[in-house]
Scaffold this active site. Sequence first.
Site, mmCIF file in Angstrom:
data_model
loop_
_atom_site.group_PDB
_atom_site.id
_atom_site.type_symbol
_atom_site.label_atom_id
_atom_site.label_comp_id
_atom_site.label_asym_id
_atom_site.label_seq_id
_atom_site.Cartn_x
_atom_site.Cartn_y
_atom_site.Cartn_z
ATOM 1 N N ASN A 1 65.300 -14.085 34.339
ATOM 2 C CA ASN A 1 66.020 -12.856 34.038
ATOM 3 C C ASN A 1 66.422 -12.746 32.568
ATOM 4 O O ASN A 1 67.092 -11.789 32.173
ATOM 5 C CB ASN A 1 67.255 -12.725 34.929
ATOM 6 C CG ASN A 1 66.880 -12.294 36.337
ATOM 7 O OD1 ASN A 1 65.826 -11.716 36.557
ATOM 8 N ND2 ASN A 1 67.733 -12.591 37.300
ATOM 9 N N ASP B 1 68.573 -15.274 50.153
ATOM 10 C CA ASP B 1 68.764 -14.640 48.858
ATOM 11 C C ASP B 1 69.911 -13.636 48.883
ATOM 12 O O ASP B 1 70.028 -12.822 49.814
ATOM 13 C CB ASP B 1 67.463 -13.921 48.467
ATOM 14 C CG ASP B 1 67.578 -13.137 47.185
ATOM 15 O OD1 ASP B 1 67.716 -13.777 46.124
ATOM 16 O OD2 ASP B 1 67.549 -11.886 47.234
ATOM 17 N N GLU C 1 72.547 -17.990 48.540
ATOM 18 C CA GLU C 1 72.887 -17.485 47.222
ATOM 19 C C GLU C 1 73.957 -16.421 47.455
ATOM 20 O O GLU C 1 73.731 -15.480 48.221
ATOM 21 C CB GLU C 1 71.695 -16.852 46.513
ATOM 22 C CG GLU C 1 72.084 -16.325 45.131
ATOM 23 C CD GLU C 1 71.080 -15.362 44.525
ATOM 24 O OE1 GLU C 1 71.086 -15.214 43.305
ATOM 25 O OE2 GLU C 1 70.302 -14.754 45.286
#
Length: 616
Positions: A411, A280, A317
């Site tokens: 989000n 991440d 990511e």
Amino acid sequence: MSTPGSSKPSTAAGHSMRFGARLRADGGVDFNLWAPQARSAAVLYRHGAEEGQLDCLQATSEPGGWWHAHIEDATAHTRYQWQINDSLRVPDPAAREAPHGPHGLCRVTEPSRYSWHRPDWRGLAWEELVFYELHIGTFTPAGTYEAAAAELPRLADLGFTAIELMPLATFGGQWGWGYDGVLPFAPHPAYGTPDDLKRFVDAAHALGLCVFLDVVYNHFGPDGNYLHAYAPTFFSATNDSPWGPAINFDGEGSATVREFFVHNALYWIEEFRMDGLRLDAVHAIVDDGRPHILQAISDAVRVSAQSAGRHVHLVLENEKNQTAWLRAPEGASPIYDGQWNDDFHHALHVALTGESHTYYAKFARDPMTLLARVMTHGFAFPHGRLATDSDPPLALTAMVNFLGNHDQVGNRAFGERLAHLVPEPAAELALLLVLLTPAIPMVFMGDEFGASTPFLYFAHWEGELRDAVRAGRQNEFSHAQPEKGALPDPCDAATWTASRLHWEESELPDGRARCALLQRALEVRREWLTPQARHLATGGHTAERVGAHGLRVVWTYRHGMRWCLEANLGPKPLIITLPPPSGVPVLEHRWDAQAPGAQPAWAPWSARWTCTPAHP
């Protein structure tokens, strides 16, 4: 495609490391804690699940900030905590199980107890992967590994080959996305036991499915993190992250911190037989040392996988789109196999929705040109800046493309999926563009049947932390409230439960039709794209704009094959002057080559794929 291994049960000793609690073959348990700022440390423990007063054994100080204790009569059922400076009770940061979360007692585990039914599973090659991202807690009504495992056959039948689990590290509270974990080695107890997780992985392997895990090496969560009290060296004295002080990967004492995270990566690969990891937000990792922590993790995982004869893959990511992690010298393997490609998502999303707020703003001026660039070169914004002709193309198979994921859906203020924002034909086209281009595809849970449920941001926090999160969400999304009403409270259980999939929708006519479309596309992918993926050229691909919303993209392969996409991403027919491509028609979706008046045209939200086979 690779095949599952033997069904004969097998046990494994698990991953060995000096962190945490370890059963000894000659009896008892060794407890080790890195606490360089502690004046004293002791193990508080209790045998079995019975309540009552905890026994206490003072640990001995060892060089390098380590504390050690051996308890002769401890077993795999022993529960324990550490006590720092005769007062503060803390969990073991390397505990393999924390049945009551980070504020309760940890439990010693026995990794060799679980009998694997697919011990010879070796995984799949990278180009065979089609990812399905899921959150264990909302994938099913029960929100457990066992319940999730029961749904795996339908995913395998649709043609998925890899499950990607959102983070499982234990965090404070019952529900959450998992990105605020504080015990990186302990699977979150609300989903089941460590052995339950192993059963889930075993069940996936039996169906020919790989399992990937999302891991977070850029911060610890705010609830249940006690490291500042006795090991502040875990955190940088000079570098910050979006969540506070950055992890210390390059300062004084960082060698042990680096070892902790390298072991965590190996732990999931070796003890739980994960087929890969997704790291991440690596753009939030600061490391000026050598080798970089990302290199160190990759090196360790590659050695482990090679020694075991397994396919193990690593995915990033990285908002900075740093291409060096994805490139390799001729004949060598890249440091990381792939990266989530936000540029593909953003360009496609803006082209279909017209949204231009926050990170969509830089795509709003000309999303179709940027989408064309992504499809032929990999990134529209390499290294965080607009691509130029001097930027070399990347291997497109290093891109993991998606129409939505937990971030891009969750989000948003109200957790809308793309299918909630655009007409159904546009959502179907977006899904096909993910599945039938050379990049590695990923689908977020529920999108395969057009789920009506949102995926909201949720976290089980209380007190000041809860108030701060509520206020932050209100401030961030104040622009969205007048239109749609009050924001969902992320700390309310109703927000968590609203995000659960309704599996009955997959059996409704619309759900069946969407699943059939995906299944057909993945059949085409297996027949035409996957077998030729290793021959895909790096560079030499072309993209032509056709009107305001049309694209013709041609991908070339080193042995002569050409894969062509023609697509109209707009709501109106598109009059064309291009001659039809040569080759074999492979798939048409809503394709109508005639407009009123018999003029050549592409229908709204339509696509056609053709293939020119390789030279004999």
